[in-house]
Design a protein around this motif. Structure first.
Motif, PDB file in Angstrom:
ATOM      1  N   CYS A   1       3.103   1.638   3.171  1.00  0.00           N
ATOM      2  CA  CYS A   1       4.218   0.687   3.268  1.00  0.00           C
ATOM      3  C   CYS A   1       5.308   1.045   2.259  1.00  0.00           C
ATOM      4  O   CYS A   1       6.492   0.988   2.563  1.00  0.00           O
ATOM      5  CB  CYS A   1       3.726  -0.737   3.038  1.00  0.00           C
ATOM      6  SG  CYS A   1       2.855  -1.422   4.469  1.00  0.00           S
TER       7      CYS A   1
ATOM      8  N   ALA B   1       4.644  -5.020   5.437  1.00  0.00           N
ATOM      9  CA  ALA B   1       3.201  -5.207   5.238  1.00  0.00           C
ATOM     10  C   ALA B   1       2.460  -4.520   6.367  1.00  0.00           C
ATOM     11  O   ALA B   1       3.047  -4.226   7.412  1.00  0.00           O
ATOM     12  CB  ALA B   1       2.855  -6.693   5.249  1.00  0.00           C
ATOM     13  N   CYS B   2       1.185  -4.242   6.147  1.00  0.00           N
ATOM     14  CA  CYS B   2       0.372  -3.663   7.206  1.00  0.00           C
ATOM     15  C   CYS B   2      -1.057  -4.162   7.068  1.00  0.00           C
ATOM     16  O   CYS B   2      -1.373  -4.940   6.161  1.00  0.00           O
ATOM     17  CB  CYS B   2       0.430  -2.139   7.159  1.00  0.00           C
ATOM     18  SG  CYS B   2      -0.565  -1.429   5.838  1.00  0.00           S
TER      19      CYS B   2
ATOM     20  N   CYS C   1       0.862  -1.188   0.000  1.00  0.00           N
ATOM     21  CA  CYS C   1       0.000   0.000   0.000  1.00  0.00           C
ATOM     22  C   CYS C   1       0.904   1.245   0.000  1.00  0.00           C
ATOM     23  O   CYS C   1       2.103   1.140   0.262  1.00  0.00           O
ATOM     24  CB  CYS C   1      -0.932  -0.021   1.200  1.00  0.00           C
ATOM     25  SG  CYS C   1      -0.085   0.340   2.750  1.00  0.00           S
TER      26      CYS C   1
ATOM     27  N   CYS D   1      -2.536  -4.076   3.531  1.00  0.00           N
ATOM     28  CA  CYS D   1      -1.996  -4.690   2.314  1.00  0.00           C
ATOM     29  C   CYS D   1      -1.354  -6.067   2.506  1.00  0.00           C
ATOM     30  O   CYS D   1      -0.982  -6.693   1.528  1.00  0.00           O
ATOM     31  CB  CYS D   1      -0.973  -3.748   1.682  1.00  0.00           C
ATOM     32  SG  CYS D   1       0.491  -3.472   2.693  1.00  0.00           S
TER      33      CYS D   1
HETATM   34 ZN    ZN Z   1       0.643  -1.562   3.881  1.00  0.00          ZN
END
Ligand code: ZN
Ligand code: ZN
Ligand code: FE
Length: 753
Positions: free
Chosen positions: A161, A179-180, A158, A183
């Protein structure tokens, strides 16, 4: 102030661990200009600044390096100033031939755990990671280590990120698995007809299921685990029955070190190991019992601390002290990787499945370690250690070492680096053999190794030997115990004549007998056998390892003939008379009773003789039980004979007397351990007198015995010997491939191959 310029060369584990961004940040902080780059030998920096800044810069390199890096050496030389504009990270100049370093998987770091609480897009996000932590080896499909060559390739970053990933000052700069919540990968819990996708519901339900004695198959870092409440006997014994695992202790994960300390004794070095980013299972002395089925009467327990964000999050929900966390497999098969495979194969074991949608590419079990004389010893080298290379002083290029058979790990050679595979397991198991073949292929590809020379064990029937032979490349066979000693020598950079003591289970000798209690005088390329434990027939061949009472009977028969049956020995009362008859028949007629000098079988014999373990429920149970009961306060030992060879007949006779006199088993065990150590000291001394050699190298499976290793090291050192034992690879057959590589390399360098 005068401006100076330096070229700084750093070697060690400095690649794939966020080293260049780290250098960039401290360069900016110290007003240093220049550049940093990766190359074959490590990391090179050109640094220009005022002298004071440069000194601080170098101090910072040494003291603030990323936790998973391992600096071996920092060399600096003064060069002419060029007048750089700023500081930059250069693109790697080497081609792929040079790429050898892939970081092992790293336990989640404190900063990331903080982010789970504070960073808006990562609140409770269970796949949070950064350049200092997270999965590495397990998700890498190919090199160079780049996101699209990992199993993160299917997840599009995303904008948030991506911003972190591309900002060199951010701690997620080039963190490939970044990552988060918006995403990255996600968990899913499947149980009965239920199906949960919302993470906080998953967490609560997983905790509730665990607390209600359910067994959960949970996808970990390198494969599936089976998890249950470690304090609930019903849950643990159900897991034992369903997994078809009779007696082998289960590893346990505690929520934090504080709770762990209530249940096990922890020394300072054990605490450091437990809390290290490698997070192995560490064997500790038990203080307070969990469910009895966890370690089935052993006084040691294998424990670990949380290493994935999910583990930490789960323990925040759980009201129990610990969970059993054991490899997700049936019996001896390899740990399961895929979600559907897990649901197929573990459906009869697990009540629920906690999966996530990122693939594991390289399977790794949890590593297992213990501490002796303040130093880490490995029993199983896997997650957190593999594929860090072992640095040697030999040219190992393009050598493939097939390893042994029962506790297999293989190795490939790249320049002076030995890259050991993760723990593979027992190749006699079909699925494990497939895992072996598949992993060899992966390693050769990943590290760009084209085998020109194959090193195998002398045993022609080992599956690893057959595999090595099938490659159609020049293959050489090495004696098992020479390879054990060479493995330890390679770890320590020894390339000279040494006293090699290999106490082991089994390995084929050059005389066709089974060896395992060996005193060698050897260097890397060759050995002579100075002396060994007396040969004893092993009725039933391989079956003796499963039925230690056979070894006991064989020893007794050598001493008393059939008269041992009148000695009123307790252990014989549990063995059907007809079975004993058959064994005596086999011994008399010498049918299927190969000769063995194995140290492991001697431990088996004593463990059975004192009726502690007559039939083994898992590999090496008898020696482990014998070690477990020993009373370390006892100083005495039993007699033995040592002329040409070493005979334990007087030892066995005296133990029989002790049994008659009702001497406590912990005392017998300890006296027996002391006897083996006395033998080791006596023979080492004799070899020293004869040869003036003073370096003693200890290797072989029996040195997983902490008492044997600990006291031997201590007493040998006291007598002025220089003692070398393993720390980077196991002393069992899981470390033998390193020795095979070393012998092959040495012989090649001498033109002997
Ligand atoms: Zn992310
Ligand atoms: Zn982190
Ligand atoms: Fe061995």
């Amino acid at each position: 102030m005068q401006v100076k310029a330096l070229r700084i060369k750093i070697t060690g584990l400095v690649q794939g661990v966020g080293f260049r961004p780290f250098i960039y940040r401290i360069a900016i902080a110290n007003k240093v200009k220049g550049w940093v780059e990766n190359n074959i030998r490590g990391v090179t920096i050109e640094a220009e600044s005022e002298e004071e800044n440069l000194s601080q810069f170098i101090r910072d390199i040494a003291t603030q390096a990323p936790p998973a890096s391992g600096i071996e050496n920092i060399a600096q030389e003064e060069i002419a100033c060029t007048g750089f504009d700023g500081f930059s990270i250069k693109k790697s100049t080497d081609d792929l031939k040079g790429v050898t370093e892939i970081s092992p998987d790293i336990a989640v770091c404190c900063d990331c755990l903080d982010d789970l609480k504070n960073q808006p897009n990562r609140i409770n996000y269970p796949f949070t990671n950064c350049t200092n932590c997270g999965p590495r080896f397990t998700i890498i499909k190919d090199l160079p280590y780049d996101r699209h060559k990992t199993t993160m390739d299917v997840f599009e970053m995303c904008p948030d990120c991506r911003k972190e990933y591309t900002d060199v000052t951010d701690r997620r700069f080039h963190a490939q698995p970044v990552a988060c919540n918006h995403c990255g990968p996600e968990y899913e819990l499947i149980y009965g007809d239920g199906h949960l996708k919302d993470f906080s519901s998953i967490l609560k339900k997983t905790a509730a299921l665990t607390e209600s004695a359910k067994i959960i198959a949970i996808k970990g870092m390198g494969g599936f685990h089976l998890m249950c409440d470690a304090s609930n006997e019903a849950a643990v014994s159900r897991l034992r029955n369903r997994k078809l695992r009779e007696g082998k202790p289960f590893a346990v994960m505690f929520g934090n070190i504080g709770i762990l300390e209530e249940y096990a004794e922890i020394s300072e070095s054990e605490r450091i190991l437990l809390e290290s980013w490698r997070r192995p299972i560490v064997l500790l002395k038990t203080k307070k019992e969990l469910a009895p089925s966890v370690n089935d009467g052993f006084h040691r327990i294998g424990v670990m601390l949380p290493y994935m964000p999910f583990h930490h999050q789960l323990f925040e929900e759980l009201k129990i002290p610990a969970v059993v966390l054991t490899s997700g497999n049936i019996s001896d098969e390899p740990i399961i990787l895929g979600n559907s495979d897990a649901q197929d194969k573990l459906s009869k074991i697990a009540d629920a499945f906690l999966v996530y949608n990122r693939d594991i590419f390289n399977r790794t079990d949890d590593s297992v370690a213990f501490v002796v004389n303040e130093r880490t010893k490995l029993i199983r080298r896997s997650r957190g250690y593999v594929p860090s290379p072992i640095r040697t002083r030999l040219d190992l290029e393009n050598i493939f070492a097939a390893g042994a058979e029962l506790v297999n790990a293989f190795a490939v050679g790249k320049q002076n680096l030995a890259i050991m595979s993760q723990h593979i397991g027992d190749l006699k198991n079909f699925e494990t053999y497939e895992f072996y073949e598949e992993t060899v292929k992966k390693f050769l590809g990943l590290f760009r190794v084209k085998p020109e020379l194959v090193a195998v064990d002398l045993h022609p029937d080992y599956f690893s030997t057959k595999f090595g032979n099938s490659l159609g490349i020049k293959t050489i066979q090495f004696q098992h115990h020479h390879a054990h000693i060479a493995s330890c020598m390679a770890e320590h950079g020894l390339d000279e004549k040494v006293i090699g003591i290999s106490f082991d289970g089994t390995g084929l000798g050059t005389d066709g007998h089974i060896w395992g209690g060996e005193f060698l005088i050897c260097n890397l390329n060759d050995f002579t056998r100075f002396t060994h434990f007396e040969y004893i027939p092993m009725p039933g061949g391989d079956q003796v390892t499963r039925e230690p009472w056979r070894s006991a009977v064989s020893y007794l028969y050598q001493i008393y003939g059939e008269g041992f049956r009148n000695l009123d020995l307790d252990f014989l009362k549990n063995i059907p008379t007809t079975k004993v008859d058959l064994i005596i028949e086999a011994l008399k007629k010498n049918i299927n009773a190969p000769l063995s000098s194995s140290c492991g079988r001697l431990f088996d014999a004593v463990s059975a003789l004192i009726n502690l373990c007559t039939v083994s429920k898992f590999h090496a149970e008898a020696p482990m039980r014998l070690e477990s009961i020993a009373d370390n306060a006892i100083q005495e030992s039993y007699p033995f004979e040592f002329s040409e060879i070493i005979s334990f007949k007087p030892t066995i006779e005296t133990i029989v007397n002790d049994l008659k006199n009702k001497v406590a088993l912990p005392e017998i065990s300890s006296k027996f351990h002391n006897t083996i150590i006395s033998v080791l000291l006596a023979v080492a001394e004799k070899i020293r007198i004869k040869t003036s050699l003073n370096k003693v190298v200890l290797s072989g499976g029996s040195f997983q015995n902490a008492i044997l290793l600990g006291k031997s090291e201590h007493l040998l050192t006291q007598k002025g010997f220089e003692v070398f034992s393993h720390s980077m690879v196991p002393s069992n057959d899981g470390g033998i491939a390193l020795g095979q590589l070393a012998i092959a390399a040495k012989r090649r360098s001498l033109g002997l191959i």
